[in-house]
Motif scaffolding. Structure first.
Motif, short mmCIF file in Angstrom:
data_model
loop_
_atom_site.label_atom_id
_atom_site.label_comp_id
_atom_site.label_asym_id
_atom_site.label_seq_id
_atom_site.Cartn_x
_atom_site.Cartn_y
_atom_site.Cartn_z
N LEU A 1 31.96 48.00 32.59
CA LEU A 1 31.34 49.22 32.14
C LEU A 1 29.95 49.49 32.77
CD1 LEU A 1 32.41 49.25 28.52
CD2 LEU A 1 33.04 51.13 30.06
N SER A 2 29.34 48.18 32.81
CA SER A 2 27.85 47.99 33.25
C SER A 2 27.90 48.41 34.76
CB SER A 2 27.34 46.68 32.89
OG SER A 2 27.84 45.75 33.69
N VAL A 3 28.99 47.77 35.55
CA VAL A 3 29.21 48.11 36.96
C VAL A 3 29.21 49.66 37.29
CG1 VAL A 3 30.47 47.73 39.06
CG2 VAL A 3 30.08 45.80 37.58
N ASN B 1 30.32 37.59 38.05
CA ASN B 1 30.91 36.82 37.27
C ASN B 1 31.54 37.69 36.33
OD1 ASN B 1 31.01 34.05 38.33
ND2 ASN B 1 30.21 33.44 36.19
N PRO B 2 32.70 37.83 35.54
CA PRO B 2 33.03 38.65 34.48
C PRO B 2 32.27 38.68 33.22
CG PRO B 2 34.63 36.93 34.66
CD PRO B 2 33.52 36.51 35.83
N ASP B 3 31.47 37.35 33.06
CA ASP B 3 30.65 37.40 31.87
C ASP B 3 29.36 37.61 32.01
OD1 ASP B 3 30.30 35.04 33.68
OD2 ASP B 3 30.16 33.58 32.14
N THR B 4 29.08 38.79 32.90
CA THR B 4 27.88 39.10 33.21
C THR B 4 27.62 40.73 32.64
OG1 THR B 4 28.37 39.80 35.16
CG2 THR B 4 27.37 37.78 35.13
N VAL B 5 26.37 41.07 32.59
CA VAL B 5 26.09 42.51 32.19
C VAL B 5 25.02 42.98 33.16
CG1 VAL B 5 25.62 44.47 30.74
CG2 VAL B 5 26.64 42.31 29.87
N ASN C 1 43.19 35.87 38.27
CA ASN C 1 43.83 34.70 38.36
C ASN C 1 45.15 34.31 37.40
OD1 ASN C 1 43.11 33.54 40.87
ND2 ASN C 1 41.16 32.53 40.12
N ASN C 2 45.95 35.15 37.14
CA ASN C 2 46.99 34.96 36.18
C ASN C 2 46.66 34.66 34.98
OD1 ASN C 2 49.80 34.48 35.99
ND2 ASN C 2 49.81 32.24 36.19
N SER C 3 45.75 35.74 34.37
CA SER C 3 45.57 35.78 33.04
C SER C 3 46.83 36.20 32.12
CB SER C 3 44.29 36.83 32.69
OG SER C 3 43.27 36.51 33.41
N VAL C 4 46.94 35.88 30.82
CA VAL C 4 47.68 36.18 29.85
C VAL C 4 46.92 36.83 28.67
CG1 VAL C 4 49.03 34.19 30.58
CG2 VAL C 4 47.39 33.82 28.78
N ASP C 5 45.80 37.42 28.83
CA ASP C 5 45.09 38.10 27.78
C ASP C 5 45.17 39.64 27.87
OD1 ASP C 5 43.35 38.57 29.87
OD2 ASP C 5 41.56 37.81 28.61
N GLY C 6 46.09 40.02 28.75
CA GLY C 6 45.96 41.43 28.84
C GLY C 6 44.83 42.17 29.91
N SER C 7 44.14 41.29 30.53
CA SER C 7 43.31 41.67 31.53
C SER C 7 43.74 42.86 32.54
CB SER C 7 42.58 40.62 32.24
OG SER C 7 41.82 39.68 31.40
N VAL C 8 44.87 42.17 33.13
CA VAL C 8 45.39 43.26 34.10
C VAL C 8 45.72 44.67 33.50
CG1 VAL C 8 47.36 43.75 35.49
CG2 VAL C 8 46.45 41.58 35.40
N GLU C 9 46.34 44.62 32.34
CA GLU C 9 46.77 46.01 31.90
C GLU C 9 45.33 46.76 31.41
OE1 GLU C 9 47.70 43.00 31.00
OE2 GLU C 9 49.74 43.09 31.42
N MET C 10 44.61 45.98 30.97
CA MET C 10 43.24 46.77 30.48
C MET C 10 42.44 47.46 31.72
SD MET C 10 39.67 46.21 30.63
CE MET C 10 39.26 44.56 31.09
N VAL C 11 42.35 46.62 32.99
CA VAL C 11 41.88 47.12 33.87
C VAL C 11 42.35 48.24 34.45
CG1 VAL C 11 41.35 46.52 36.60
CG2 VAL C 11 40.84 44.86 34.63
N ARG C 12 43.76 48.20 34.48
CA ARG C 12 44.58 49.39 34.92
C ARG C 12 44.27 50.51 34.02
NH1 ARG C 12 49.88 45.93 36.15
NH2 ARG C 12 49.55 45.31 38.49
N ARG C 13 44.41 50.35 32.67
CA ARG C 13 44.24 51.54 31.88
C ARG C 13 42.71 52.20 31.81
NH1 ARG C 13 44.95 48.68 27.86
NH2 ARG C 13 42.72 48.71 26.56
N ARG C 14 41.78 51.44 31.80
CA ARG C 14 40.47 51.89 31.72
C ARG C 14 39.59 52.08 32.98
NH1 ARG C 14 36.29 50.12 27.08
NH2 ARG C 14 35.89 51.99 27.83
N PHE C 15 40.04 51.41 33.90
CA PHE C 15 39.39 51.47 35.29
C PHE C 15 40.06 51.82 36.28
CE2 PHE C 15 37.07 48.61 32.15
CZ PHE C 15 35.97 49.28 32.05
N PRO C 16 40.82 52.93 36.48
CA PRO C 16 41.64 53.18 37.45
C PRO C 16 40.92 53.28 38.75
CG PRO C 16 41.11 55.13 36.24
CD PRO C 16 40.54 53.84 35.45
N GLU C 17 39.68 53.29 39.08
CA GLU C 17 38.93 53.07 40.28
C GLU C 17 38.64 51.82 40.96
OE1 GLU C 17 35.55 52.89 37.25
OE2 GLU C 17 37.51 53.55 37.34
#
Length: 636
Positions: free
Chosen positions: A22-24, A88-92, A40-56
């Motif tokens: 969102l900040s990016v 890093n993903p843990d940045t804003v 890197n093979n996450s199991v917390d729904g990261s891939v689905e979240m990116v596809r849904r919220r950030f199609p770009e």
């Protein structure tokens, strides 16, 4: 060609990744930017979240954890940007971060890379924003604490370049991998990240090669980012110590030679064992200290009981008291008396069960003559008074109130519009947290900061939530820096997010409010049982080794595995397909319960998720029983 390619490697931090992206999305304005997320093979729904919220976003979803270097290189090879940013993903990032970095690099053609001013989740400057080359002397000063003793010394603290002002641009040696803004043509000349580094050290190696290639590396503090997890995260983890210093050894062997390489190698090996020993001691002290306090309380209770109810026996009762104390403390441990926050009923329950066991055992073997039952009763009652008292004092120091079992009272204020405040309140309710005491709607004037400080003072606020939809990241960071107060924690509610995210310091993992999902493996009761089970199984296997070892493949490794589990370095059964990089290495995994045949990564992840949710000690015993010949397997 694009102006900039932003590359983010993600592993099981969907909530951070969402806020970062969102900040990016706001920071790319004014530039031609492409954004890559390598999962890197996450199991917390990261891939689905990116596809849904950030199609770009250009998403690369790996089927295994390739590590930081390989994953970044995947995206770099596809990137079309004039500049490459590893983030890093843990940045804003602030809204103008990319534009300012781009402009600086355009104005300084000799610049190969730059890093920015990083702040932790409490608004405090992170010293790893600028670092020096870890030469033997720099490494020695860092490892043995001289850098910490003399933080502003150019001689002792070159690791963090403590002598250089935080607010001025400087050429430096090393950038942090959390934010590396680099010229693509430089990477073509010096090469990509070295894939021998799995998780640590790759930023040091790449920065060094950029300098060796004839380019400058700059610290650029004219823009800031929040980095939730600083370099000290989990430094008490033995596994972290070995991974980090292994990376340093790879760096030394690659770039140093002769006497310098030998000295560096010696220091690194010394540091590995020293820090690992300190980590083990620290963990041991943390675990043993409450038990020692309780043992002292019971001993004092026994001494006072001796005066109240004299023991008529002439025999020395000390060995029996030691056994009694062991039983009481053991039953208290398994009753959850040492879980946080402390609960008095767990302590009483543990003491009660211990007393019942002791009375039953004493009656069976007829040894009550050595210690009078009334004496025992007085000892446990007086011991309980002492144990309750020190817990009460500790509880007040830690949580700010005297009510046992209740965590620290949150006094929350939300900064944002009425609509976002309502959404924050709803999320807090769903997460089982306390609702806000008050709200503040900023008018976007210079008076806002003073009014926020007054709200904190009047309502004794200890947690401030900023609404990302209503506030610029630059404004949030500035307020965090200006308000910076140990008593106040900061969190951010990203736009349209189901998470409220924050971290109290660089030493604290980022945390968040979200819907509660029960996972047995994360429950302290089950975690405690798993640790004890590992040790007990190891002792049993060592005792039975003369009989079992003929059935086991890898006999030498089997003995190492037993000793590693006994001291807590390994675990007999653990997650592999879904393990975090800092998890203790496991000999077996839940997949071994099903079959020894190869199964798909997706199926392995699903099996491990079910194992984690429904975990019991019996599940581990079942897996061990079915895989006795494989207990000599190498850790992974």
């Amino acid at each position: 060609m694009k102006d900039l390619s932003v590359i983010i490697v993600n592993y099981n931090v969907s909530y951070f990744l969402e806020q970062c992206l969102l900040s990016v999305r706001k920071a790319v304005r004014g530039l031609q930017v492409e954004v890559f997320v390598v999962d890197n093979n996450s199991v917390d729904g990261s891939v689905e979240m990116v596809r849904r919220r950030f199609p770009e976003v250009k998403l690369l979803a790996n089927q295994e954890n390739l590590g930081f270097s390989k994953a970044n290189n995947q995206a770099i090879r596809q990137a079309q940007g004039k500049y490459i940013l590893l983030l890093n993903p843990d940045t804003v990032v602030e809204e103008d971060t990319f534009c300012k970095c781009f402009r600086f690099m355009e104005e300084h053609p000799n610049a190969g890379a730059l890093g920015v001013k990083m702040m932790d989740g409490a608004g405090k400057f992170l010293p790893e924003s600028k670092r020096g080359l870890p030469t033997p002397w720099v490494a020695f000063s860092k490892v043995f604490g001289l850098a910490a003793l003399f933080p502003t010394s150019a001689f002792f603290n070159r690791y963090h370049l403590g002598h250089l002002p935080q607010d001025q641009v400087h050429p430096v040696d090393i950038l942090a991998g959390a934010f590396m803004f680099m010229r693509d043509e430089v990477l073509e000349k010096v090469g990509l990240l070295d894939e021998d580094f799995f998780m640590y050290g790759e930023d040091i190696d790449l920065s060094y090669r950029i300098k060796q290639g004839g380019f400058e590396v700059y610290y650029f503090p004219e823009t800031r980012i929040i980095h939730y997890k600083g370099e000290s995260t989990r430094k008490t983890s033995v596994n972290y110590v070995f991974m980090f210093y292994r990376a340093m050894r790879i760096f030394a062997e690659k770039h140093f030679s002769g006497r310098q390489a030998r000295v560096y190698s010696f220091l690194i090996r010394l540091a590995i064992y020293l820090r690992a020993a300190l980590a083990l001691v620290y963990r041991g002290v943390q675990g043993v200290f409450p038990l020692a306090l309780d043992g002292l309380c019971l001993a004092l209770g026994a001494m006072v009981g001796e005066k109240v109810v004299p023991n008529p026996m002439s025999l020395d009762p000390s060995p029996m008291w030691a056994a009694y104390f062991g039983v009481w403390l053991g039953t208290a441990f398994f009753s959850g008396a040492y879980d946080k926050p402390p609960r008095l009923n767990r302590l009483v329950q543990g003491m009660l069960w211990g007393s019942i066991l002791l009375v039953a055992f004493s009656s069976i073997v007829s040894i009550v003559g050595e210690i009078n039952k009334k004496h025992v009763l007085v000892a446990v009652l007086l011991g309980l008074v002492g144990m309750t008292f020190w817990r009460l004092v500790w509880h007040f120091q830690e949580y700010g109130h005297w009510r046992f079992g209740e965590p620290k009272t949150k006094r929350i204020a939300v900064v944002g519009s009425g609509k976002e405040v309502k959404r924050a309140s709803s999320l807090l309710r769903q997460a089982g947290a306390q609702e806000p005491l008050t709200q503040f709607e900023p008018q976007h004037t210079p008076a806002d900061l003073q009014q926020i400080k007054e709200v904190i003072e009047i309502y004794k606020i200890n947690e401030l939530i900023f609404c990302g939809k209503d506030l610029a990241v630059s404004q949030i960071i500035e307020w965090m820096v200006q308000i910076h107060n140990r008593a106040v924690e900061f969190k951010i509610l990203p736009e349209n997010s189901a998470y409220i995210i924050g971290s109290s310091s660089k030493n604290t993992r980022g945390d968040y409010y979200a819907l509660h999902i029960e996972v047995n493996l994360l429950n302290p009761y089950h975690q405690r049982n798993k640790v004890v089970l590992n040790s007990l199984v190891s002792v049993l296997l060592l005792l039975l080794a003369p009989v079992l070892i003929w059935r086991i493949k890898g006999k030498g490794q089997f003995l190492k595995n037993c000793l590693g589990n006994l001291v807590g370095l390994y675990q007999w059964v653990g997650l592999k397909a879904t393990a975090t990089p800092d998890a203790r290495p496991a000999i077996l995994s839940p997949v071994d319960k099903i079959s020894s045949a190869r199964i798909s990564p997706a199926a392995a992840r699903q099996i491990e998720v079910v194992y984690a949710k429904e975990y019991t000690a019996y599940a581990d015993l079942l897996i061990l029983a079915r895989n006795l010949p494989n207990l000599g397997r190498r850790v992974a």
